[in-house]
Design a protein around this motif. Sequence first.
Motif, PDB file in Angstrom:
ATOM      1  N   ASP A  29       0.970  -1.134  -0.026  1.00 43.19           N
ATOM      2  CA  ASP A  29      -0.090   0.104  -0.043  1.00 43.19           C
ATOM      3  C   ASP A  29       0.966   1.219   0.076  1.00 43.19           C
ATOM      4  O   ASP A  29       1.915   1.078   0.488  1.00 43.19           O
ATOM      5  CB  ASP A  29      -0.865  -0.041   1.274  1.00 43.19           C
ATOM      6  N   TRP A  30       0.287   2.376  -0.707  1.00 42.57           N
ATOM      7  CA  TRP A  30       0.991   3.499  -0.481  1.00 42.57           C
ATOM      8  C   TRP A  30       1.193   4.030   0.913  1.00 42.57           C
ATOM      9  O   TRP A  30       0.149   4.032   1.791  1.00 42.57           O
ATOM     10  CB  TRP A  30       0.399   4.719  -1.307  1.00 42.57           C
ATOM     11  N   TYR A  31       2.232   4.631   1.168  1.00 43.70           N
ATOM     12  CA  TYR A  31       2.557   5.143   2.593  1.00 43.70           C
ATOM     13  C   TYR A  31       2.049   6.492   2.583  1.00 43.70           C
ATOM     14  O   TYR A  31       2.225   7.484   1.829  1.00 43.70           O
ATOM     15  CB  TYR A  31       4.150   5.113   3.019  1.00 43.70           C
ATOM     16  N   ASP A  32       1.231   6.964   3.535  1.00 41.93           N
ATOM     17  CA  ASP A  32       0.786   8.164   3.884  1.00 41.93           C
ATOM     18  C   ASP A  32       1.374   8.787   4.958  1.00 41.93           C
ATOM     19  O   ASP A  32       1.056   8.574   6.016  1.00 41.93           O
ATOM     20  CB  ASP A  32      -1.075   8.116   4.035  1.00 41.93           C
ATOM     21  N   PRO A  33       2.160   9.763   4.641  1.00 36.91           N
ATOM     22  CA  PRO A  33       2.896  10.476   6.020  1.00 36.91           C
ATOM     23  C   PRO A  33       2.055  11.084   6.969  1.00 36.91           C
ATOM     24  O   PRO A  33       2.437  11.439   8.028  1.00 36.91           O
ATOM     25  CB  PRO A  33       4.007  11.161   5.401  1.00 36.91           C
ATOM     26  N   TYR A  34       0.944  11.750   6.244  1.00 36.02           N
ATOM     27  CA  TYR A  34       0.004  12.543   7.160  1.00 36.02           C
ATOM     28  C   TYR A  34      -1.236  11.882   6.962  1.00 36.02           C
ATOM     29  O   TYR A  34      -2.245  12.571   6.758  1.00 36.02           O
ATOM     30  CB  TYR A  34       0.158  13.931   6.817  1.00 36.02           C
ATOM     31  N   PRO A  35      -1.658  10.786   7.709  1.00 42.14           N
ATOM     32  CA  PRO A  35      -3.043  10.005   7.740  1.00 42.14           C
ATOM     33  C   PRO A  35      -3.980  11.004   8.269  1.00 42.14           C
ATOM     34  O   PRO A  35      -5.176  11.130   7.903  1.00 42.14           O
ATOM     35  CB  PRO A  35      -2.769   8.957   8.396  1.00 42.14           C
ATOM     36  N   GLU A  36      -3.713  11.982   9.392  1.00 42.30           N
ATOM     37  CA  GLU A  36      -4.609  12.695  10.047  1.00 42.30           C
ATOM     38  C   GLU A  36      -5.022  13.776   9.326  1.00 42.30           C
ATOM     39  O   GLU A  36      -6.168  14.426   9.405  1.00 42.30           O
ATOM     40  CB  GLU A  36      -3.798  13.147  11.523  1.00 42.30           C
ATOM     41  N   THR A  37      -4.361  14.553   8.396  1.00 40.89           N
ATOM     42  CA  THR A  37      -4.556  15.603   7.785  1.00 40.89           C
ATOM     43  C   THR A  37      -4.700  15.391   6.114  1.00 40.89           C
ATOM     44  O   THR A  37      -5.227  16.510   5.588  1.00 40.89           O
ATOM     45  CB  THR A  37      -3.607  16.728   8.039  1.00 40.89           C
ATOM     46  N   SER A  38      -4.248  14.352   5.702  1.00 47.17           N
ATOM     47  CA  SER A  38      -4.119  14.205   4.223  1.00 47.17           C
ATOM     48  C   SER A  38      -5.651  13.891   3.617  1.00 47.17           C
ATOM     49  O   SER A  38      -5.785  14.204   2.262  1.00 47.17           O
ATOM     50  CB  SER A  38      -3.430  13.157   3.835  1.00 47.17           C
ATOM     51  N   GLY A  39      -6.429  13.521   4.343  1.00 47.05           N
ATOM     52  CA  GLY A  39      -7.819  13.082   3.601  1.00 47.05           C
ATOM     53  C   GLY A  39      -7.590  11.924   2.632  1.00 47.05           C
ATOM     54  O   GLY A  39      -8.321  11.753   1.756  1.00 47.05           O
TER      55      GLY A  39
END
Length: 181
Positions: A29-39
């Motif tokens: 899976d792609w890594y999301d460095p900002y899951p809280e704010t990235s939407g």
Amino acid sequence: AGVIPSVSASAVFVETGVGGGLTFSIEIDWYDPYPETSGGIIRPFELLALGSNPLNWFTLRWQTDLNLFIYVKVGVFITVPLYGRSHLTLYELRAAYTQVIMALYNEPQPFPPLAQKSSSGQLSLSEWDPSNNVTCANKGGSVGNEELQCWETDSSAPIIQTFSGVRSLQNGNRRRLRRDL
């Protein structure tokens, strides 16, 4: 993917079987460095800021399971010539066992945030950077509701972050900079 061989034996009224195997599962899976704010949006420049190694852009999970099962069926099991196998199962007892024998997980290490945005829209530059080599620029929005992009200015692979709904900018707790937008 899995490999599950089995063996069974049957008589007219009882059929038994045993089997087992290995199941392999891989999740990328792609890594999301900002899951809280990235939407849920992953921006290419954020991935590039993690480094040039593509392993830093993905979360990887590999798991190998050992599966074993045994069953007993009670009923009528007959083979009819020219028709094939026919069965009527009246009762079935089945037991299964699964054991994880190997699990590997790789998740890139997130970098510290350049700033934190409060619920009132105040963007405070983080204190983890004592030299405060962070630059922020307006990327759009209206007065009191701007979108700012901030980045490290003294790095060959800078951390880049975008913040929406910003009303004011503050330089950590040092209060040398406070600007209402």
